[in-house]
Design a protein around this motif. Structure first.
Motif, PDB file in Angstrom:
ATOM      1  N   VAL A 191      28.564  27.641  22.010  1.00 24.73           N
ATOM      2  CA  VAL A 191      29.878  28.241  22.211  1.00 24.73           C
ATOM      3  C   VAL A 191      30.675  27.416  23.217  1.00 24.73           C
ATOM      4  O   VAL A 191      30.112  26.713  24.055  1.00 24.73           O
ATOM      5  N   GLU A 192      31.992  27.510  23.121  1.00 25.33           N
ATOM      6  CA  GLU A 192      32.869  26.769  24.023  1.00 25.33           C
ATOM      7  C   GLU A 192      32.747  27.333  25.436  1.00 25.33           C
ATOM      8  O   GLU A 192      32.769  28.539  25.652  1.00 25.33           O
ATOM      9  N   PHE A 193      32.645  26.413  26.416  1.00 25.41           N
ATOM     10  CA  PHE A 193      32.455  26.817  27.810  1.00 25.41           C
ATOM     11  C   PHE A 193      33.731  26.597  28.604  1.00 25.41           C
ATOM     12  O   PHE A 193      34.334  25.536  28.559  1.00 25.41           O
ATOM     13  N   TRP A 194      34.148  27.640  29.340  1.00 21.86           N
ATOM     14  CA  TRP A 194      35.263  27.561  30.275  1.00 21.86           C
ATOM     15  C   TRP A 194      34.718  27.779  31.677  1.00 21.86           C
ATOM     16  O   TRP A 194      33.995  28.753  31.928  1.00 21.86           O
ATOM     17  N   ALA A 195      35.033  26.877  32.591  1.00 18.17           N
ATOM     18  CA  ALA A 195      34.528  26.956  33.961  1.00 18.17           C
ATOM     19  C   ALA A 195      35.550  27.644  34.864  1.00 18.17           C
ATOM     20  O   ALA A 195      36.736  27.317  34.827  1.00 18.17           O
ATOM     21  N   TYR A 196      35.067  28.564  35.674  1.00 17.80           N
ATOM     22  CA  TYR A 196      35.944  29.267  36.609  1.00 17.80           C
ATOM     23  C   TYR A 196      35.721  28.738  38.021  1.00 17.80           C
ATOM     24  O   TYR A 196      34.636  28.891  38.586  1.00 17.80           O
ATOM     25  N   ARG A 197      36.745  28.067  38.552  1.00 19.44           N
ATOM     26  CA  ARG A 197      36.742  27.539  39.914  1.00 19.44           C
ATOM     27  C   ARG A 197      35.491  26.713  40.213  1.00 19.44           C
ATOM     28  O   ARG A 197      34.897  26.830  41.282  1.00 19.44           O
ATOM     29  N   SER A 198      35.112  25.890  39.268  1.00 23.53           N
ATOM     30  CA  SER A 198      33.940  25.023  39.426  1.00 23.53           C
ATOM     31  C   SER A 198      34.246  23.691  38.756  1.00 23.53           C
ATOM     32  O   SER A 198      33.833  23.435  37.619  1.00 23.53           O
ATOM     33  N   THR A 199      34.972  22.854  39.467  1.00 23.91           N
ATOM     34  CA  THR A 199      35.503  21.630  38.872  1.00 23.91           C
ATOM     35  C   THR A 199      34.418  20.617  38.519  1.00 23.91           C
ATOM     36  O   THR A 199      34.649  19.715  37.724  1.00 23.91           O
ATOM     37  N   GLY A 200      33.223  20.757  39.100  1.00 21.72           N
ATOM     38  CA  GLY A 200      32.167  19.786  38.833  1.00 21.72           C
ATOM     39  C   GLY A 200      31.434  20.019  37.523  1.00 21.72           C
ATOM     40  O   GLY A 200      30.592  19.193  37.143  1.00 21.72           O
ATOM     41  N   LEU A 201      31.753  21.087  36.818  1.00 20.84           N
ATOM     42  CA  LEU A 201      31.058  21.391  35.579  1.00 20.84           C
ATOM     43  C   LEU A 201      31.742  20.725  34.385  1.00 20.84           C
ATOM     44  O   LEU A 201      32.936  20.424  34.426  1.00 20.84           O
ATOM     45  N   ASN A 202      30.973  20.506  33.329  1.00 18.72           N
ATOM     46  CA  ASN A 202      31.494  19.923  32.099  1.00 18.72           C
ATOM     47  C   ASN A 202      31.968  21.057  31.194  1.00 18.72           C
ATOM     48  O   ASN A 202      31.159  21.716  30.537  1.00 18.72           O
ATOM     49  N   ALA A 203      33.269  21.296  31.193  1.00 14.97           N
ATOM     50  CA  ALA A 203      33.825  22.439  30.475  1.00 14.97           C
ATOM     51  C   ALA A 203      35.035  22.021  29.662  1.00 14.97           C
ATOM     52  O   ALA A 203      35.743  21.075  30.003  1.00 14.97           O
ATOM     53  N   ARG A 204      35.280  22.746  28.572  1.00 12.17           N
ATOM     54  CA  ARG A 204      36.478  22.507  27.766  1.00 12.17           C
ATOM     55  C   ARG A 204      37.725  22.891  28.551  1.00 12.17           C
ATOM     56  O   ARG A 204      38.755  22.231  28.485  1.00 12.17           O
ATOM     57  N   LEU A 205      37.628  23.976  29.330  1.00 17.30           N
ATOM     58  CA  LEU A 205      38.759  24.481  30.098  1.00 17.30           C
ATOM     59  C   LEU A 205      38.301  24.741  31.527  1.00 17.30           C
ATOM     60  O   LEU A 205      37.227  25.306  31.750  1.00 17.30           O
ATOM     61  N   HIS A 206      39.115  24.337  32.473  1.00 13.86           N
ATOM     62  CA  HIS A 206      38.861  24.643  33.884  1.00 13.86           C
ATOM     63  C   HIS A 206      39.924  25.627  34.365  1.00 13.86           C
ATOM     64  O   HIS A 206      41.120  25.357  34.287  1.00 13.86           O
ATOM     65  N   ILE A 207      39.457  26.786  34.846  1.00 16.92           N
ATOM     66  CA  ILE A 207      40.341  27.878  35.245  1.00 16.92           C
ATOM     67  C   ILE A 207      40.310  28.006  36.761  1.00 16.92           C
ATOM     68  O   ILE A 207      39.246  28.182  37.361  1.00 16.92           O
ATOM     69  N   ASN A 208      41.474  27.950  37.386  1.00 20.01           N
ATOM     70  CA  ASN A 208      41.570  28.179  38.819  1.00 20.01           C
ATOM     71  C   ASN A 208      42.176  29.534  39.129  1.00 20.01           C
ATOM     72  O   ASN A 208      42.043  30.042  40.240  1.00 20.01           O
ATOM     73  N   SER A 209      42.849  30.129  38.143  1.00 13.66           N
ATOM     74  CA  SER A 209      43.522  31.411  38.343  1.00 13.66           C
ATOM     75  C   SER A 209      43.518  32.206  37.052  1.00 13.66           C
ATOM     76  O   SER A 209      43.901  31.691  35.997  1.00 13.66           O
TER      77      SER A 209
END
Length: 227
Positions: A191-209
């Motif tokens: 499944v597609e991974f979105w990272a929440y406030r974790s910029t070091g992860l390999n994610a399709r989307l990086h969410i800060n807010s």
């Protein structure tokens, strides 16, 4: 895979149409870092040990309660320590938990637009109490904790369990997490991974807010996802 750090100017066509969202709990639904520090350092102090190291803090944030206790305490105190877990005074740690800013708005948006929501966490029997504290328990149709299945994250069984409950395919959903455990779980489940406030992860989307994410989802619904 292109990684996108979303902002107010992110084009809505960057968003895939989704039918469901699986959330991790700690660090994603709630900010429990201070609660975890208080809880596990209580045991450290009880046994005359130094406070947790940065490595230990990172470990207990991502792993099950049992694994975390075994990681930070010497083997000879395991049995006694697990008995002490039942002490009412340890519930004080829940007072340090806060719901993530903008989360409720996102949950309301998903429910309004028919997007299913579930939880896949390594938290144990405290999950219902945590959700009830913030009045968000009714948003989630299925929750997987460390005691639900024989295996825990990063094994993908929890995500597969949720997909089966929803009768959906991996491409229908996204997984929002904040640790390598979540990243690995999502990848292994396909499944597609979105990272929440974790910029070091390999994610399709990086969410800060979550506010920004919610605004972007609304734009995508109005301009890209129109049937």
């Amino acid at each position: 895979m292109e990684s996108i750090h979303i902002s107010d100017i992110t084009p809505p066509e960057m968003m895939k149409k989704i039918k469901g969202v699986v959330f991790d709990c700690d660090g994603v639904l709630i900010n429990s870092f201070e609660a975890n520090m208080w809880y596990y350092n209580w045991f450290k102090k009880r046994y005359g040990l130094d406070p947790m190291t940065p490595e230990e803090e990172k470990y207990v944030h991502a792993h099950t309660h049992i694994d975390s206790m075994k990681h930070i305490l010497p083997e000879e105190v395991f049995d006694e320590a697990f008995e002490l877990c039942k002490l009412p005074e340890l519930r004080e740690g829940l007072n340090y938990i806060q719901v993530e800013d903008g989360l409720v708005r996102l949950l309301e948006w998903c429910r309004t637009h028919g997007i299913r929501m579930g939880i896949n966490t390594n938290r144990t029997d405290t999950l219902p109490q945590v959700l009830q504290m913030f009045g968000i328990e009714d948003f989630f149709s299925v929750s997987v904790t460390s005691t639900t299945l024989p295996v825990t994250k990063p094994h993908p069984a929890g995500v597969h369990h949720i997909l089966n409950k929803w009768a959906m395919q991996p491409e229908d959903i996204v997984y929002i997490g904040d640790t390598w455990v979540d990243e690995s779980c999502a990848n292994r489940a396909g499944v597609e991974f979105w990272a929440y406030r974790s910029t070091g992860l390999n994610a399709r989307l990086h969410i800060n807010s979550y506010w920004t994410l919610c605004n972007l989802l609304e734009k995508a619904r109005n301009t890209v996802w129109v049937d």
